[in-house]
Design an enzyme around this catalytic site. Structure first.
Site, PDB file in Angstrom:
ATOM      1  N   ASN A   9       0.866  -1.175   0.000  1.00 39.71           N
ATOM      2  CA  ASN A   9       0.000   0.000   0.000  1.00 39.71           C
ATOM      3  C   ASN A   9       0.904   1.227   0.000  1.00 39.71           C
ATOM      4  O   ASN A   9       1.487   1.562   1.033  1.00 39.71           O
ATOM      5  CB  ASN A   9      -0.885  -0.034   1.264  1.00 39.71           C
ATOM      6  CG  ASN A   9      -1.727   1.222   1.410  1.00 39.71           C
ATOM      7  OD1 ASN A   9      -1.786   2.055   0.510  1.00 39.71           O
ATOM      8  ND2 ASN A   9      -2.372   1.368   2.561  1.00 39.71           N
ATOM      9  N   LYS A  11       0.126   4.235  -0.306  1.00 35.24           N
ATOM     10  CA  LYS A  11      -0.548   5.394   0.293  1.00 35.24           C
ATOM     11  C   LYS A  11      -0.337   6.642  -0.574  1.00 35.24           C
ATOM     12  O   LYS A  11      -0.222   6.532  -1.791  1.00 35.24           O
ATOM     13  CB  LYS A  11      -0.073   5.598   1.736  1.00 35.24           C
ATOM     14  CG  LYS A  11      -0.203   4.322   2.573  1.00 35.24           C
ATOM     15  CD  LYS A  11      -0.071   4.563   4.036  1.00 35.24           C
ATOM     16  CE  LYS A  11      -0.083   3.232   4.765  1.00 35.24           C
ATOM     17  NZ  LYS A  11      -0.126   3.366   6.214  1.00 35.24           N
ATOM     18  N   HIS A  95      -9.542   0.586   4.777  1.00 35.87           N
ATOM     19  CA  HIS A  95      -8.269   0.804   5.491  1.00 35.87           C
ATOM     20  C   HIS A  95      -8.538   1.680   6.710  1.00 35.87           C
ATOM     21  O   HIS A  95      -9.375   2.591   6.660  1.00 35.87           O
ATOM     22  CB  HIS A  95      -7.252   1.469   4.554  1.00 35.87           C
ATOM     23  CG  HIS A  95      -5.877   1.496   5.144  1.00 35.87           C
ATOM     24  ND1 HIS A  95      -5.492   2.430   6.079  1.00 35.87           N
ATOM     25  CD2 HIS A  95      -4.811   0.678   4.961  1.00 35.87           C
ATOM     26  CE1 HIS A  95      -4.239   2.178   6.436  1.00 35.87           C
ATOM     27  NE2 HIS A  95      -3.799   1.115   5.766  1.00 35.87           N
ATOM     28  N   GLU A  97      -7.032   4.100   7.928  1.00 31.92           N
ATOM     29  CA  GLU A  97      -6.875   5.544   7.711  1.00 31.92           C
ATOM     30  C   GLU A  97      -8.143   6.126   7.080  1.00 31.92           C
ATOM     31  O   GLU A  97      -8.546   7.243   7.398  1.00 31.92           O
ATOM     32  CB  GLU A  97      -5.624   5.814   6.845  1.00 31.92           C
ATOM     33  CG  GLU A  97      -4.354   5.592   7.661  1.00 31.92           C
ATOM     34  CD  GLU A  97      -3.132   5.190   6.858  1.00 31.92           C
ATOM     35  OE1 GLU A  97      -3.127   5.319   5.623  1.00 31.92           O
ATOM     36  OE2 GLU A  97      -2.156   4.727   7.492  1.00 31.92           O
ATOM     37  N   GLU A 167      -5.355  -5.697  10.397  1.00 37.40           N
ATOM     38  CA  GLU A 167      -4.360  -4.651  10.637  1.00 37.40           C
ATOM     39  C   GLU A 167      -4.663  -3.949  11.957  1.00 37.40           C
ATOM     40  O   GLU A 167      -5.491  -3.015  11.994  1.00 37.40           O
ATOM     41  CB  GLU A 167      -4.401  -3.618   9.511  1.00 37.40           C
ATOM     42  CG  GLU A 167      -4.134  -4.180   8.135  1.00 37.40           C
ATOM     43  CD  GLU A 167      -3.568  -3.114   7.217  1.00 37.40           C
ATOM     44  OE1 GLU A 167      -2.430  -3.270   6.774  1.00 37.40           O
ATOM     45  OE2 GLU A 167      -4.258  -2.115   6.964  1.00 37.40           O
ATOM     46  N   GLY A 173       2.195   1.868  10.757  1.00 35.51           N
ATOM     47  CA  GLY A 173       3.085   3.028  10.624  1.00 35.51           C
ATOM     48  C   GLY A 173       3.759   3.431  11.917  1.00 35.51           C
ATOM     49  O   GLY A 173       4.327   4.515  12.015  1.00 35.51           O
ATOM     50  N   SER A 212       3.411  -2.594  10.313  1.00 31.86           N
ATOM     51  CA  SER A 212       4.867  -2.561  10.500  1.00 31.86           C
ATOM     52  C   SER A 212       5.548  -3.875  10.143  1.00 31.86           C
ATOM     53  O   SER A 212       6.536  -4.262  10.777  1.00 31.86           O
ATOM     54  CB  SER A 212       5.215  -2.131  11.933  1.00 31.86           C
ATOM     55  OG  SER A 212       4.684  -0.848  12.194  1.00 31.86           O
ATOM     56  N   GLY A 233       2.794  -1.286   4.344  1.00 31.01           N
ATOM     57  CA  GLY A 233       2.801   0.149   4.071  1.00 31.01           C
ATOM     58  C   GLY A 233       4.221   0.629   3.847  1.00 31.01           C
ATOM     59  O   GLY A 233       4.783   0.491   2.761  1.00 31.01           O
ATOM     60  N   GLY A 234       4.823   1.150   4.890  1.00 29.23           N
ATOM     61  CA  GLY A 234       6.154   1.774   4.788  1.00 29.23           C
ATOM     62  C   GLY A 234       7.184   0.951   4.039  1.00 29.23           C
ATOM     63  O   GLY A 234       7.893   1.464   3.167  1.00 29.23           O
TER      64      GLY A 234
HETATM   65  C1  PEP Z   1      -0.876  -0.188   6.184  1.00 29.01           C
HETATM   66  O1  PEP Z   1      -1.052   1.008   6.171  1.00 29.01           O
HETATM   67  O2  PEP Z   1      -1.696  -0.960   5.634  1.00 29.01           O
HETATM   68  C2  PEP Z   1       0.325  -0.719   6.823  1.00 29.01           C
HETATM   69  C3  PEP Z   1       0.376  -1.974   7.119  1.00 29.01           C
HETATM   70  O3  PEP Z   1       1.316   0.208   7.076  1.00 29.01           O
HETATM   71  P1  PEP Z   1       2.754  -0.093   7.733  1.00 29.01           P
HETATM   72  O4  PEP Z   1       3.302  -1.329   7.100  1.00 29.01           O
HETATM   73  O5  PEP Z   1       3.559   1.119   7.406  1.00 29.01           O
HETATM   74  O6  PEP Z   1       2.520  -0.264   9.194  1.00 29.01           O
END
Ligand code: PEP
Length: 250
Positions: A9, A11, A95, A97, A167, A173, A212, A233-234
């Protein structure tokens, strides 16, 4: 046997130049990924470019959301038809967010899930609890409520058309990852809940972990019996790290 899936993702990150580079880096490393289904979800304005670059590689493309309606006066939204047209096979839905920052309710998320299905797009359906909810001991209740909204609208069989991503919001994040045991416990609960309604759907359903996940913790998380991959994500913004997570399934 459920195929491992690793989805990135991206983002609201990147530029024309950087997404081109990122996609090229991922495509170049795909020869070492033989087991995982790999999906990237770029910002909407770059989907066409990324699908073009992904062509000929095994990488699939998804969107980060989808409108619950199919066309018309819905300023700023993107329909399933449009997303399909530019090469999306998957759409992230619900999601945290979107839920927390843009007020998406369980009911709206369920409608978006339905829109994806009727347009032939596979929902990558996100659920998960906040830190406060975990500390109050209602993690399972929250996940059940979020899943129930989809089941109420579409029926339990509809889940077979998509993927669930568990999640925990407190792990997104933040660099704070759920332990493999913590994650497995919730994944097992989710599968068990669905199995109580339809054992076949539950057995075939992929449940990804997100929060993460990185090259250092992916193998142990994906090694849990009910964890079928990750939503990243990151760590999906660096080709090398994303590929290392994809390789955790080898
Ligand atoms: C996400 O936003 O779906 C996610 C898992 O982010 P991160 O891996 O950065 O925690």
């Amino acid at each position: 046997m459920r195929q491992v899936m690793v989805a990135g993702n991206w983002k609201m990150n990147g530029s024309s130049e950087s997404v081109k580079e990122l996609m090229a880096g991922i495509a170049a490393g795909m020869s070492s990924v033989t087991k995982a289904e790999v999906v990237v979800c770029p910002p909407a304005v770059y989907i066409s470019r990324v699908s073009g670059a992904a062509d000929g590689s095994a990488v699939k493309v998804g969107s980060q959301n989808i409108c619950d309606e199919d066309s018309g006066a819905f300023t700023g939204e993107l329909s399933g038809d449009m997303l399909k047209d530019v090469g999306c096979e998957y759409a992230i839905i619900g999601h945290s967010e979107r839920r927390a920052l843009y007020g998406e309710t369980d009911e709206l998320v369920a409608k978006r899930f339905a829109a994806a299905r009727r347009n032939g797009i596979k929902p990558l359906f996100c659920i998960g609890e906040t830190l406060e909810e975990r500390e109050s001991g209602v993690t399972n209740d929250v996940c059940a409520r979020q899943i129930d909204a989809v089941i109420a609208l579409e029926g339990v069989e509809a889940l077979a058309d998509g993927v669930i991503a568990y999640e925990p919001v407190w792990a997104i994040g933040t660099g704070k990852v759920a332990t493999p045991e913590q994650a497995q416990e919730v994944h097992a609960f989710i599968r068990g809940k669905i199995a109580s309604l339809n054992a076949e759907v539950a057995e075939g359903l992929r449940i990804l972990y997100g929060g993460s996940m990185n090259p250092g913790n992916a193998k142990e998380l994906i090694g849990q019996p009910d964890i079928d991959g990750g939503l990243i994500g990151g760590a999906s913004l660096k080709a090398e790290d994303f590929l290392a997570i994809c390789q955790a399934a080898e």
